[in-house]
Design a protein around this motif. Structure first.
Motif, PDB file in Angstrom:
ATOM      1  N   PRO A  52      44.905  46.930  42.863  1.00  0.00           N
ATOM      2  CA  PRO A  52      45.936  47.544  43.699  1.00  0.00           C
ATOM      3  C   PRO A  52      45.810  47.239  45.198  1.00  0.00           C
ATOM      4  N   GLU A  53      44.602  47.301  45.733  1.00  0.00           N
ATOM      5  CA  GLU A  53      44.417  47.071  47.169  1.00  0.00           C
ATOM      6  C   GLU A  53      44.822  45.640  47.542  1.00  0.00           C
ATOM      7  N   VAL A  54      44.462  44.697  46.686  1.00  0.00           N
ATOM      8  CA  VAL A  54      44.832  43.291  46.920  1.00  0.00           C
ATOM      9  C   VAL A  54      46.357  43.149  46.860  1.00  0.00           C
TER      10      VAL A  54
ATOM     11  N   ASP B  80      53.002  43.743  41.232  1.00  0.00           N
ATOM     12  CA  ASP B  80      52.368  42.548  41.804  1.00  0.00           C
ATOM     13  C   ASP B  80      53.350  41.424  42.118  1.00  0.00           C
TER      14      ASP B  80
ATOM     15  N   GLY C  30      50.428  52.039  47.075  1.00  0.00           N
ATOM     16  CA  GLY C  30      50.312  51.129  48.224  1.00  0.00           C
ATOM     17  C   GLY C  30      51.323  49.998  48.164  1.00  0.00           C
ATOM     18  N   SER C  31      51.622  49.514  46.974  1.00  0.00           N
ATOM     19  CA  SER C  31      52.600  48.442  46.794  1.00  0.00           C
ATOM     20  C   SER C  31      54.009  48.953  47.087  1.00  0.00           C
TER      21      SER C  31
ATOM     22  N   SER D 188      48.731  45.377  47.564  1.00  0.00           N
ATOM     23  CA  SER D 188      49.401  45.896  48.767  1.00  0.00           C
ATOM     24  C   SER D 188      49.311  44.894  49.905  1.00  0.00           C
ATOM     25  N   ARG D 189      48.114  44.317  50.088  1.00  0.00           N
ATOM     26  CA  ARG D 189      47.920  43.377  51.196  1.00  0.00           C
ATOM     27  C   ARG D 189      48.764  42.119  51.011  1.00  0.00           C
TER      28      ARG D 189
ATOM     29  N   HIS E 196      45.541  37.770  41.058  1.00  0.00           N
ATOM     30  CA  HIS E 196      44.993  38.827  40.204  1.00  0.00           C
ATOM     31  C   HIS E 196      44.332  38.261  38.939  1.00  0.00           C
TER      32      HIS E 196
END
Ligand code: KG4
Ligand code: ZN
Length: 333
Positions: A44-46, A11, A86-87, A48-49, A36
């Protein structure tokens, strides 16, 4: 040799430039912790974005602070695992694109290896090296949100994992204990702050797992949960201090013992939990060997450690091709 390091495994979106593996020319970290915190943990999705939004500005800032453009660099190092797929993909894709367009050599690195190499980085703000250089063979305790590993290093890039956690990682245990005590997220720093106001007066179990260098932290966490559920814990600060003492006792005991057994010359500490002042103090006090610990801001996720590791990777004539991929479950040895 000046290396651009890129780190997006979890993160924190981070980029840094390090010279010769030791001198920090810039070290930029864009933290997502506040985003977070709303969810009480990493989504996780947040993540990556957020990395996509932050990565280019962070790299630009790292180059600007170092006073360099791509022509002034000698290589690009990026974390390819372990971490969130994704990160990791954001950092790896950007690193590959930059290596392709600049023609610079590329190194795809293990995040845990990066944590270890934070110990080679200079300690003053100017980034000059004021601490002794690590000497092999050494034993390194890596304690982060995902790992608690005891590693024997006989040389650069040479790792033997001597022990690991059988359940929760040390950082994960701190995060869960903070949740149990209602201290919020991220848990490690919250426990450390609360512990300073408390006394380690509550007896909590220490899993010594005799005959191995493995760790287990689920027992101490469950014992704390039972106390809270049973209404037997009157002070969250005492709970935090007692929990921290129990975890640190086991980490320090196992590390000192295995370093002696392996005839290590030094003990290194690494990973986010290594920023914990009780752990730093206790390990230094309990070891007859020299103990090296990075500055607290170099223990938590950053890209300077990745750039430092990249330098030694390139020195060993290792480089990766542009088909480099991320490996979320990457192991150290
Ligand atoms: O290395 P890191 O920044 O990220 C990972 O690779 O996981 O480590 C993060 C972990 C989190 O679990 C966090 O609670 C813990 O390190 N941590 C701490 C402290 N600061 C961060 N644990 C105990 N005391 C601290 N001061
Ligand atoms: Zn980490």
């Amino acid at each position: 040799m000046k290396i651009l390091g890129i780190e997006t495994s979890c993160d924190e979106t981070a980029a840094a430039v390090v010279e010769d593996g030791i001198r920090i020319l810039s070290n930029e970290v864009a933290s997502q912790v506040e985003i977070h915190a709303r969810y009480g943990g990493i989504v996780p999705e947040v993540a990556s974005r957020q990395h996509i939004l932050a990565i280019i500005p962070v790299i630009k800032a790292a180059l600007a602070k170092a006073g360099l453009d791509f022509e002034g660099l000698d290589g690009i190092a990026v974390t390819v695992g372990p971490g969130l797929a994704g990160s990791l993909l954001v950092g790896a894709s950007v690193a590959k694109a930059l290596a392709f367009s600049s023609g610079l050599p590329l190194a795809g690195l293990n995040h845990l290896e990066g944590h270890i190499y934070a110990n080679w980085l200079g300690r003053t703000e100017e980034g000059c090296q004021t601490h002794p250089e690590p000497e092999f063979p050494l034993v390194c305790l890596i304690v982060s949100g995902g790992h608690s590993d005891l590693v024997l290093m006989k040389g650069h890039g040479d790792y033997v994992v001597l022990g690991r956690t059988r359940d929760d990682a040390a950082g994960e245990a701190f995060d869960k204990a903070a949740r149990i005590l209602g201290l919020g997220y991220p848990g490690g720093p919250a426990i450390e702050r609360a512990a300073q106001k408390g006394v380690a007066s509550i007896k909590l179990p220490r899993a010594n797992l005799k005959g191995t260098s493995d760790f287990s932290f689920s027992g101490v966490k469950t014992a704390l949960l039972r106390l809270v559920e049973g209404g037997r814990l009157t002070s969250a600060a005492d709970g935090a201090a007692s929990f921290q003492a129990a975890v640190v006792d086991v980490l320090v005991g196992k590390t000192v013992a295995v370093a002696k057994e392996r005839r290590a010359k030094q003990i290194l500490l690494a990973g986010g939990v290594a920023s914990n002042s009780w752990l730093r103090q206790k390990l230094a006090q309990s070891s007859s060997l020299p103990v090296l610990i990075p500055e607290p801001n170099l223990c938590t996720d950053n890209a300077a450690m990745v750039a430092a590791c990249g330098y030694f990777h390139f020195q060993a004539k290792k480089r990766d091709a542009l088909n480099l991929d991320v490996i979320p479950g990457l192991k150290l040895a």
